[in-house]
Design an enzyme around this catalytic site. Structure first.
Site, short mmCIF file in Angstrom:
data_model
loop_
_atom_site.label_atom_id
_atom_site.label_comp_id
_atom_site.label_asym_id
_atom_site.label_seq_id
_atom_site.Cartn_x
_atom_site.Cartn_y
_atom_site.Cartn_z
N HIS A 28 39.01 33.68 45.12
CA HIS A 28 39.68 33.41 43.98
C HIS A 28 39.14 34.24 42.91
O HIS A 28 40.16 35.01 42.17
CB HIS A 28 38.98 31.91 43.57
CG HIS A 28 39.80 31.59 42.08
ND1 HIS A 28 40.59 30.70 42.06
CD2 HIS A 28 39.14 32.00 40.99
CE1 HIS A 28 40.85 30.24 40.81
NE2 HIS A 28 39.81 31.06 40.08
N GLU A 29 38.03 35.00 42.85
CA GLU A 29 37.54 35.63 41.68
C GLU A 29 37.81 36.98 42.12
O GLU A 29 38.34 37.96 41.24
CB GLU A 29 36.14 35.53 41.66
CG GLU A 29 35.48 34.11 41.26
CD GLU A 29 36.07 33.74 39.90
OE1 GLU A 29 36.43 34.71 39.14
OE2 GLU A 29 36.12 32.65 39.62
N HIS A 32 41.30 37.83 40.92
CA HIS A 32 41.60 38.12 39.26
C HIS A 32 41.07 39.44 39.03
O HIS A 32 41.83 40.14 38.50
CB HIS A 32 40.32 37.06 38.71
CG HIS A 32 40.62 35.84 38.47
ND1 HIS A 32 41.83 35.33 37.70
CD2 HIS A 32 40.12 34.61 38.70
CE1 HIS A 32 41.77 34.00 37.74
NE2 HIS A 32 40.77 33.37 38.29
#
Length: 231
Positions: A28-29, A32
Site C-alpha cells: 500500500h505504502e 503511494h
C-alpha cells in the site's frame, strides 16, 4: 462484524493474517511512493519511499499507538504505515489525487486476487464445509475480507485518510489547512475512530461489503474473518 472481539492468539491463522497484513501495508505504502515518484517527487527514492522494507513505513501513531489500543480493547492489533510525500513537487492536482488513491487501489487489487480462488467456479473452498477448512483457506478468506474492509474505511474523506487526500487538492487552501490542523483534525480522526467501534456502523460497513461481494463471497470471507476470534 466481529472487528472488536477477543482474538484467539493460539490460532495460526491470526499470525498468518497479521504477517499478510504487514505485507499488504508495505505494498500500500509502496504504491503511494511509486505514483509520487512518477508524479514529480524525485526525492522519495532518497528518503526510502520506494522499498519493500516494512520498517521504512513505520509510524509511531498508526504502527504502534493505534494497534496497542485495539489490542487492549480486544481487537486485532493491525499496524498501519505512512509514506512521506513532498506534494509541492507533484506536477498537478491530478497527480496529488493519484498519489492518495494509489494505496487503496493496491488493497483493491489484492482483494481481487484473493477473491479469485474463493469464487464458486474455482472449486477450491466449500462454503458449507467451513468447519473443515484448512489454515490456508481460512487465511485467504480472512485476508480477502480485510483488504476490502480497509479500502472502504480508508476512502472515508477524513484526514489523514486517503479518502481525504483524494479530494484535498480541490478544496480551498484555507479549508484544507483548517481540516488538517489540530484540534479539528484530531477531533475528526478520533471521532471516526470511535464511530468504527459502534456495532450499527460496523453493520453498515458489512452491508456495503456484502453489496460489493455478493452473498457467496461475502459469506466465505466473513466466516474466514470470524474464525480468528474466540467464542
Amino acid at each position: 462484524m466481529p472487528f472488536l472481539a477477543r482474538v484467539d492468539f493460539q490460532d495460526p491463522v491470526f499470525w498468518a493474517v497479521l504477517i499478510g497484513w504487514v505485507m499488504a501495508v508495505t505494498l500500500h505504502e509502496l504504491a503511494h511512493g511509486v505514483v509520487a515518484f512518477w508524479g514529480g517527487d524525485y526525492t522519495i527514492r532518497e528518503r526510502g519511499g520506494l522499498t519493500l522494507n516494512p520498517l521504512q513505513y513505520v509510524d509511531p501513531f498508526g504502527s504502534i499507538l493505534i494497534p496497542v489500543i485495539f489490542l487492549m480493547i480486544g481487537g486485532i492489533p493491525l499496524p498501519g504505515g505512512v509514506t512521506y510525500v513532498r506534494r509541492e513537487l507533484l506536477r498537478s492536482r491530478g497527480w496529488d489525487t493519484a498519489v492518495s488513491a494509489a494505496g487503496p487501489a493496491m488493497n483493491l487489487i489484492l482483494f481481487g486476487l484473493l477473491a479469485i480462488p474463493l469464487l464458486p467456479s474455482s472449486g477450491w473452498i466449500d462454503l458449507y464445509d467451513y468447519l473443515n477448512w484448512t489454515t490456508a483457506q481460512r487465511f485467504v478468506a480472512a485476508t480477502c475480507f480485510l483488504q476490502l474492509f480497509c479500502v472502504i474505511l480508508n476512502l472515508i474523506p477524513i484526514p489523514p485518510l486517503d479518502g481525504f487526500g483524494i479530494i484535498a487538492p480541490y478544496l480551498r487552501p484555507d479549508l484544507r489547512e483548517k481540516l488538517t490542523t489540530p484540534p479539528v483534525s484530531t477531533a475528526l480522526f478520533f471521532g471516526y475512530f470511535l464511530l468504527i467501534m459502534l456495532p450499527p456502523f460496523q453493520a453498515f460497513l458489512g452491508q456495503i461489503m456484502k453489496a460489493i461481494m455478493g452473498d457467496h463471497l461475502s459469506a466465505i470471507t466473513m466466516i474466514g474473518w470470524s474464525s480468528m476470534f474466540r467464542r
